[in-house]
Scaffold this motif. Structure first.
Motif, mmCIF file in Angstrom:
data_model
loop_
_atom_site.group_PDB
_atom_site.id
_atom_site.type_symbol
_atom_site.label_atom_id
_atom_site.label_comp_id
_atom_site.label_asym_id
_atom_site.label_seq_id
_atom_site.Cartn_x
_atom_site.Cartn_y
_atom_site.Cartn_z
ATOM 1 N N MET A 244 0.835 -1.181 0.000
ATOM 2 C CA MET A 244 0.000 0.000 0.000
ATOM 3 C C MET A 244 0.884 1.250 0.000
ATOM 4 O O MET A 244 1.963 1.263 0.573
ATOM 5 N N THR A 245 0.416 2.289 -0.635
ATOM 6 C CA THR A 245 1.140 3.548 -0.720
ATOM 7 C C THR A 245 1.066 4.280 0.616
ATOM 8 O O THR A 245 0.017 4.347 1.246
ATOM 9 N N GLU A 246 2.193 4.862 1.027
ATOM 10 C CA GLU A 246 2.288 5.538 2.321
ATOM 11 C C GLU A 246 1.648 6.920 2.265
ATOM 12 O O GLU A 246 1.888 7.711 1.345
ATOM 13 N N LEU A 247 0.832 7.220 3.279
ATOM 14 C CA LEU A 247 0.230 8.550 3.392
ATOM 15 C C LEU A 247 1.293 9.576 3.760
ATOM 16 O O LEU A 247 2.223 9.285 4.510
ATOM 17 N N LEU A 248 1.138 10.785 3.235
ATOM 18 C CA LEU A 248 2.027 11.886 3.604
ATOM 19 C C LEU A 248 1.534 12.517 4.903
ATOM 20 O O LEU A 248 0.325 12.701 5.083
ATOM 21 N N ASP A 249 2.474 12.864 5.788
ATOM 22 C CA ASP A 249 2.060 13.569 7.000
ATOM 23 C C ASP A 249 1.912 15.056 6.670
ATOM 24 O O ASP A 249 2.237 15.517 5.573
ATOM 25 N N ASP A 250 1.394 15.831 7.625
ATOM 26 C CA ASP A 250 1.122 17.247 7.385
ATOM 27 C C ASP A 250 2.361 18.021 6.957
ATOM 28 O O ASP A 250 2.284 18.887 6.076
ATOM 29 N N ASP A 251 3.503 17.734 7.558
ATOM 30 C CA ASP A 251 4.730 18.441 7.200
ATOM 31 C C ASP A 251 5.129 18.165 5.746
ATOM 32 O O ASP A 251 5.525 19.080 5.024
ATOM 33 N N ARG A 252 5.013 16.937 5.328
ATOM 34 C CA ARG A 252 5.377 16.588 3.943
ATOM 35 C C ARG A 252 4.377 17.184 2.952
ATOM 36 O O ARG A 252 4.758 17.586 1.854
ATOM 37 N N ILE A 253 3.123 17.274 3.354
ATOM 38 C CA ILE A 253 2.122 17.897 2.475
ATOM 39 C C ILE A 253 2.424 19.388 2.332
ATOM 40 O O ILE A 253 2.426 19.922 1.221
ATOM 41 N N GLU B 74 -7.416 20.579 0.565
ATOM 42 C CA GLU B 74 -8.818 20.558 0.978
ATOM 43 C C GLU B 74 -9.073 19.209 1.627
ATOM 44 O O GLU B 74 -9.368 18.231 0.941
ATOM 45 N N GLY B 75 -8.902 19.142 2.929
ATOM 46 C CA GLY B 75 -9.079 17.885 3.640
ATOM 47 C C GLY B 75 -8.054 16.861 3.218
ATOM 48 O O GLY B 75 -6.854 17.095 3.321
ATOM 49 N N ASP B 76 -8.527 15.728 2.701
ATOM 50 C CA ASP B 76 -7.644 14.645 2.269
ATOM 51 C C ASP B 76 -7.312 14.734 0.779
ATOM 52 O O ASP B 76 -6.968 13.725 0.162
ATOM 53 N N ALA B 77 -7.431 15.928 0.206
ATOM 54 C CA ALA B 77 -7.151 16.106 -1.225
ATOM 55 C C ALA B 77 -6.375 17.402 -1.442
ATOM 56 O O ALA B 77 -6.319 18.264 -0.560
ATOM 57 N N ILE B 78 -5.776 17.505 -2.627
ATOM 58 C CA ILE B 78 -5.231 18.775 -3.075
ATOM 59 C C ILE B 78 -5.988 19.147 -4.345
ATOM 60 O O ILE B 78 -6.367 18.270 -5.134
ATOM 61 N N GLY C 20 -6.014 9.099 1.653
ATOM 62 C CA GLY C 20 -5.503 10.462 1.778
ATOM 63 C C GLY C 20 -4.459 10.772 0.733
ATOM 64 O O GLY C 20 -4.433 10.176 -0.347
ATOM 65 N N LEU C 21 -3.585 11.694 1.075
ATOM 66 C CA LEU C 21 -2.581 12.180 0.138
ATOM 67 C C LEU C 21 -1.298 11.355 0.189
ATOM 68 O O LEU C 21 -0.807 11.041 1.269
#
Length: 100
Positions: A1-10, A23-27, A77-78
């Motif tokens: 599974m692909t790893e979710l990005l944390d807030d800092d990486r986003i 916008e939430g779990d999207a860009i 998520g992202l």
């Protein structure tokens, strides 16, 4: 599974994607093209990129205004897949705007 990005990486990724917002779990990104045909040209280019990446954005077409939304639904998520495709979408929009 692909790893979710944390807030800092986003946040770091969005620093390099100035036309995109979280916008939430999207860009998301909106792009206004000079004509409807140019907008559809961008959509066609993005469709090819998305197929090649096996990662598909949500696309809203309103005359010559496009709205793209990216999220890796299977991961909840992202992910890097979203950041990568956002970069490619930017190149597609820029290429059509320049008449390439």
């Amino acid at each position: 599974m692909t790893e979710l990005l944390d807030d800092d990486r986003i946040r770091a990724a969005l620093e390099h994607l100035p036309d995109w917002q979280r916008e939430g779990d999207a860009i998301t990104r909106e792009a206004k093209l000079p004509t409807f045909l140019r907008a559809i040209e961008v959509v066609n280019r993005v469709a090819e990129l998305a197929e090649a990446a096996d990662h598909h954005p949500d696309v809203d077409i309103r005359w010559r205004t496009l709205r793209f939304s990216l999220s890796t639904h299977s991961a909840g998520g992202l992910t890097d897949k979203d950041v990568s495709l956002a970069n490619e979408i930017d190149h597609a929009v820029d290429g059509v705007m320049r008449g390439a």
